[in-house]
Design an enzyme around this catalytic site. Structure first.
Site, mmCIF file in Angstrom:
data_model
loop_
_atom_site.group_PDB
_atom_site.id
_atom_site.type_symbol
_atom_site.label_atom_id
_atom_site.label_comp_id
_atom_site.label_asym_id
_atom_site.label_seq_id
_atom_site.Cartn_x
_atom_site.Cartn_y
_atom_site.Cartn_z
ATOM 1 N N LYS A 78 0.859 -1.275 0.028
ATOM 2 C CA LYS A 78 -0.108 0.057 0.028
ATOM 3 C C LYS A 78 0.827 1.142 -0.045
ATOM 4 O O LYS A 78 0.524 2.237 -0.787
ATOM 5 C CB LYS A 78 -0.860 0.140 1.328
ATOM 6 N N ARG A 94 -9.015 3.559 9.441
ATOM 7 C CA ARG A 94 -8.484 2.476 9.792
ATOM 8 C C ARG A 94 -9.680 1.450 10.495
ATOM 9 O O ARG A 94 -9.579 0.151 10.771
ATOM 10 C CB ARG A 94 -7.356 2.255 10.727
ATOM 11 N N ARG A 98 10.307 -7.412 5.119
ATOM 12 C CA ARG A 98 10.475 -5.802 5.648
ATOM 13 C C ARG A 98 11.278 -5.424 6.873
ATOM 14 O O ARG A 98 11.767 -4.825 6.933
ATOM 15 C CB ARG A 98 9.194 -4.996 5.317
ATOM 16 N N ARG A 108 13.563 -3.392 11.611
ATOM 17 C CA ARG A 108 12.572 -3.326 12.620
ATOM 18 C C ARG A 108 12.736 -4.503 13.525
ATOM 19 O O ARG A 108 11.703 -5.160 13.159
ATOM 20 C CB ARG A 108 11.259 -3.105 11.908
ATOM 21 N N ARG A 163 -0.635 -7.609 14.022
ATOM 22 C CA ARG A 163 -1.096 -6.403 12.911
ATOM 23 C C ARG A 163 -2.029 -7.132 11.880
ATOM 24 O O ARG A 163 -2.948 -6.207 11.514
ATOM 25 C CB ARG A 163 0.108 -6.171 12.152
HETATM 26 P P1 AMP Z 1 0.908 1.786 9.096
HETATM 27 O O1 AMP Z 1 2.244 2.288 8.679
HETATM 28 O O2 AMP Z 1 -0.094 2.378 8.338
HETATM 29 O O3 AMP Z 1 0.931 0.249 9.220
HETATM 30 O O4 AMP Z 1 1.003 2.577 10.707
HETATM 31 C C1 AMP Z 1 1.699 1.917 11.677
HETATM 32 C C2 AMP Z 1 1.047 2.068 12.931
HETATM 33 O O5 AMP Z 1 0.473 3.129 13.304
HETATM 34 C C3 AMP Z 1 -0.186 0.996 13.045
HETATM 35 O O6 AMP Z 1 0.103 -0.266 13.517
HETATM 36 C C4 AMP Z 1 -1.000 1.686 14.270
HETATM 37 O O7 AMP Z 1 -0.521 1.457 15.437
HETATM 38 C C5 AMP Z 1 -0.822 3.102 13.818
HETATM 39 N N1 AMP Z 1 -1.884 3.659 13.167
HETATM 40 C C6 AMP Z 1 -1.361 4.466 11.875
HETATM 41 N N2 AMP Z 1 -2.578 4.725 11.307
HETATM 42 C C7 AMP Z 1 -3.653 4.527 12.336
HETATM 43 C C8 AMP Z 1 -5.109 4.768 12.424
HETATM 44 N N3 AMP Z 1 -5.672 5.412 11.118
HETATM 45 N N4 AMP Z 1 -5.655 4.356 13.333
HETATM 46 C C9 AMP Z 1 -4.913 4.028 14.339
HETATM 47 N N5 AMP Z 1 -3.626 3.598 14.404
HETATM 48 C C10 AMP Z 1 -3.118 3.783 13.172
#
Ligand code: AMP
Length: 189
Positions: free
Chosen positions: A15, A90, A123, A129, A140
């Site tokens: 994404k 989300r 990744r 990480r 996740r």
């Molecule tokens: P991502 O890079 O989009 O996978 O986001 C990394 C982490 O940030 C997620 O696992 C959540 O802990 C937090 N996060 C990002 N966007 C959101 C959202 N819209 N709502 C809640 N948590 C978020």
């Protein structure tokens, strides 16, 4: 019209990569909440301190906090003519807070579970990480299934959803996304 887009899909579906390429191609800002939160953590801001532990566990930050972060971001001038949302909404409450009127089209990038886990672990290793252990990666994915996947039906029911097969080269997948958007006039000025 037609330039307020949302990319939806499980973690590891590609994404972020696709969002960046698509936003550049369409000429709209890429609004990634994951990137924004990671920047806040790295900079040690109040927001960063609030979200750091939750992010590391694979759980979600609260809806109220995220809605505020995104509202502030979309109020900026560069988002006036469109945006590509990546990582927000989300949850259903986040989608309700954003409102239907704020989205012209939603693209769902589809990839199977085993492919996702292997991509995410790769990744995590590449980006160092180290806290992205297999448990966190699986968590996740569970969180996605439980809290984010309901958005597929939410947007499908509103006639906004377009499905794209996320397996293939980056360029191939991008072409599929551009194709489904062109078909309904979204992504064009
Ligand atoms: P991502 O890079 O989009 O996978 O986001 C990394 C982490 O940030 C997620 O696992 C959540 O802990 C937090 N996060 C990002 N966007 C959101 C959202 N819209 N709502 C809640 N948590 C978020």
């Amino acid at each position: 019209m037609g330039r307020r887009l949302l990319l939806l899909g499980p973690p590891g579906a590609g994404k972020g990569t696709q969002a960046e390429l698509l936003a550049t191609a369409v000429g709209i800002p890429h609004v990634s909440t994951g990137v924004m939160l990671r920047e806040a953590v790295a900079a040690g801001t109040d927001l960063g301190r609030q979200v750091e532990a939750v992010m590391a566990s694979g759980e979600l930050v609260t809806d109220d906090l995220m809605v505020k972060v995104v509202e502030d971001r979309l109020a900026k001038e560069d988002a006036a003519c469109g945006y590509l949302l990546d990582g927000f909404p989300r949850t259903v409450p986040q989608a309700d807070a954003l409102g239907d009127g704020a989205i012209d089209a939603v693209v769902l990038i589809e990839v199977g579970d085993e492919e996702i886990v292997s991509r995410l672990l790769q990744r995590a290793a590449e980006e160092g990480r180290t806290d992205d252990t297999e448990d966190v990666v699986r968590r996740r994915l569970e969180v996605y299934r439980e809290q984010t996947e309901p958005l597929v039906d939410y947007y499908r029911g509103r006639g906004l959803l377009r499905d794209v097969d996320g397996v293939g080269d980056v360029d191939e997948v991008l072409a599929r996304i551009v194709g489904v958007l062109a078909r309904n006039g979204a992504g064009t000025p």
